[in-house]
Design a protein around this motif. Structure first.
Motif, mmCIF file in Angstrom:
data_model
loop_
_atom_site.group_PDB
_atom_site.id
_atom_site.type_symbol
_atom_site.label_atom_id
_atom_site.label_comp_id
_atom_site.label_asym_id
_atom_site.label_seq_id
_atom_site.Cartn_x
_atom_site.Cartn_y
_atom_site.Cartn_z
ATOM 1 N N GLN A 165 0.824 -1.199 0.000
ATOM 2 C CA GLN A 165 0.000 0.000 0.000
ATOM 3 C C GLN A 165 0.867 1.262 0.000
ATOM 4 N N VAL A 166 1.940 1.237 0.781
ATOM 5 C CA VAL A 166 2.844 2.388 0.819
ATOM 6 C C VAL A 166 3.463 2.631 -0.549
ATOM 7 N N TRP A 167 3.882 1.559 -1.190
ATOM 8 C CA TRP A 167 4.510 1.703 -2.503
ATOM 9 C C TRP A 167 3.529 2.295 -3.509
ATOM 10 N N ASP A 168 2.280 1.886 -3.443
ATOM 11 C CA ASP A 168 1.263 2.446 -4.346
ATOM 12 C C ASP A 168 1.086 3.941 -4.106
ATOM 13 N N VAL A 169 1.050 4.347 -2.831
ATOM 14 C CA VAL A 169 0.857 5.759 -2.493
ATOM 15 C C VAL A 169 2.063 6.586 -2.965
ATOM 16 N N VAL A 170 3.255 6.118 -2.672
ATOM 17 C CA VAL A 170 4.460 6.842 -3.082
ATOM 18 C C VAL A 170 4.517 6.963 -4.606
#
Length: 381
Positions: A165-170
Motif C-alpha cells: 500500500q505504501v509503494w502504491d501511495v508513493v
C-alpha cells in the motif's frame, strides 16, 4: 572531578558542560564516520544547548529534528539545510510547511496519511519533498519500554505488512521523491547485538523495495547507542569503533548508497553534569535524606523511568554513609537515588549528578514555578 571551589561563583543548581570532553568525543565519532564514508545527523532532542549545537555543527554533523521548532532551531544555528532531517509520528501542517520552506534534506515519514499530506502541501508550495520511509523493523532493543521504538506494538514507523500500500501511495504522489529507508529501534541500547539484528532486517526490507523498482540512495539507521551511566569516569567515550565495525560487517550497502546515522545521547551525555548543593540532611527511618536544591524539574529521567545517574559529593572526604538523595519538588517521585553511598554529607556540599548532558537541560520545566537552571562551561572556569 573538578575542585568544587571553582563553582563557588555560580548559584546552584546549574548544568555544567565539559567542552573538551565533547570535542574529544566528536573527534572519535567523526573519525569513525570518515573511515567508512558514513554520514550523521545529531538528534537535537538529546540536548539543544546553543554551545553544544555549535560544537556539533563545527564537527560537520547535520541535524535530526522531531518538531518544527527543532527544524527552525537547526537552521538558525547554522546547520546546512541539506543535512537536516525531520522525523516524528505527528508532524503538523505548520511544521511540514516550515521544513518545506527550509528546503531540508528529507522527511522521515511514518505513515501513509503523512506521505499524502506532505505531497499535498508540497504541491501547494510548488515544491517536491524528499522523503525516507521510516520502517518499523520489529526488533527488540532490549532497553526500557518507554524508549523502545522499533517493536510492532510501538507507534513509530511503517510495518512490513503495509509495504504494498505504501509503494502504491508513493508511486502516485507526484510531489514527493522517495530517497531511502529510515530505521530507529530505541534509545540507550548497550547490547550492540541489537544493531546486528537491525542490519539483517534492513537488508531484507531494502531487497523488497529494490525488487519493486525503487532507487534508494540513502539508508538511515537512526541512533540509540547507549552510554555507561554507572561508571561515567571509566567509560567517558562510547566504543564507536566496535559499533561501526559491526555495521560495516553486517549491512549490505547498495551501489552508490549513503549510510546515515542519528546519534544523540552517545555524543553529549557524558560531557554534562547537573551541579547542586545540599540544602538539608534529614533523618528518616533507617536512612538519611540528602535534600538538594535541584529537583525532577531539572533532571526528570530518574522520576520518569527510574533512570540511574552516578552521584558524587564534590565537597566531602568523610566516611561513606548511605543516603536517599532527593529534590525539593512536591512529588514523591522527586528522587535521584533511593540508597546511595556518599561521603558524610552536610548542608552546603556540592553534589554532581553525572551523565546529565543528554535529556537533562533540554527536558527542564518550571513545575512548582521553579527557575530554569542556567548552563556554564569548562572554558568559563
Amino acid at each position: 572531578m573538578i575542585n568544587p571551589a571553582a563553582f563557588e561563583k555560580w548559584e546552584t543548581p546549574f548544568y555544567y558542560y565539559d567542552l573538551s570532553l565533547l570535542k574529544e568525543t566528536l573527534g572519535v565519532y567523526t573519525s569513525c564516520l570518515n573511515k567508512y564514508g558514513y554520514h550523521a545527523h545529531y538528534a537535537l532532542k538529546a540536548n539543544a544547548n546553543d554551545r553544544i549545537l555549535e560544537e556539533i555543527r563545527l564537527a560537520g554533523l547535520g541535524a535530526d529534528c522531531v518538531s518544527g521548532n527543532e527544524v527552525t532551531l537547526a537552521l538558525q544555528s547554522g546547520f546546512d539545510p541539506q543535512k537536516v532531517v525531520f522525523a516524528g509520528v505527528g508532524k503538523t501542517d505548520k511544521e511540514i510547511i516550515t521544513a518545506l520552506k527550509g528546503d531540508i534534506f528529507s522527511f522521515n515519514c511514518e505513515s501513509i496519511p503523512e506521505i499524502e499530506v506532505i505531497n499535498n502541501l508540497a504541491a501547494g508550495l510548488g515544491k517536491k519533498a524528499r522523503i525516507s520511509l521510516r520502517i518499523n523493523p520489529d526488533v527488540d532493543a532490549h532497553t526500557h519500554k518507554y524508549i523502545t521504538t522499533g517493536k510492532a506494538q510501538n507507534k513509530f514507523g511503517i510495518s512490513h505488512w503495509m509495504f504494498d500500500q505504501v509503494w502504491d501511495v508513493v508511486s502516485r504522489c507526484t510531489h514527493v521523491q522517495l530517497i531511502g529507508l529510515h530505521f530507529h529501534v530505541g534509545s540507550q541500547i548497550t547490547n550492540i547485538g541489537v544493531f546486528k539484528a537491525l542490519c539483517h532486517r534492513v537488508n531484507e526490507f531494502q531487497r523488497w523495495f529494490v525488487n519493486k523498482g525503487a532507487e534508494l540512495p540513502v539508508v538511515n539507521l537512526g541512533g540509540g547507542l547507549g552510554v555507561n551511566y554507572h561508571a561515567p569516569f571509566e567509560h567517558r567515550i562510547v566504543d564507536f569503533n566496535s559499533f561501526f565495525e559491526l555495521i560495516h560487517q553486517n549491512l549490505i550497502v547498495l551501489p552508490g548508497q549513503e549510510v546515515h546515522f542519528e546519534p544523540g545521547r552517545a555524543l553529549v551525555a557524558q560531557c554534562g553534569y547537573l551541579i547542586s548543593r545540599v540544602i538539608y540532611v534529614k533523618k528518616g527511618r533507617g536512612i538519611k535524606f540528602a535534600i538538594l536544591d535541584a529537583g525532577m524539574n531539572d533532571l526528570i529521567r530518574p522520576a520518569l523511568y527510574s533512570a540511574h545517574h552516578h552521584i558524587v559529593n564534590l565537597s566531602s572526604k568523610g566516611r561513606d554513609m548511605r543516603y536517599q538523595v532527593v529534590g525539593p519538588v512536591c512529588e514523591s517521585s522527586d528522587r535521584f537515588a533511593k540508597s546511595v553511598l556518599l561521603p558524610q554529607t552536610q548542608r552546603g556540599d556540592f553534589i554532581a549528578l553525572c551523565t546529565a548532558g543528554a535529556y537533562g537541560q533540554v527536558m527542564a520545566m518550571r513545575y512548582n514555578q521553579r527557575d530554569i537552571a542556567p548552563a556554564y562551561y569548562s572554558d568559563q572556569l
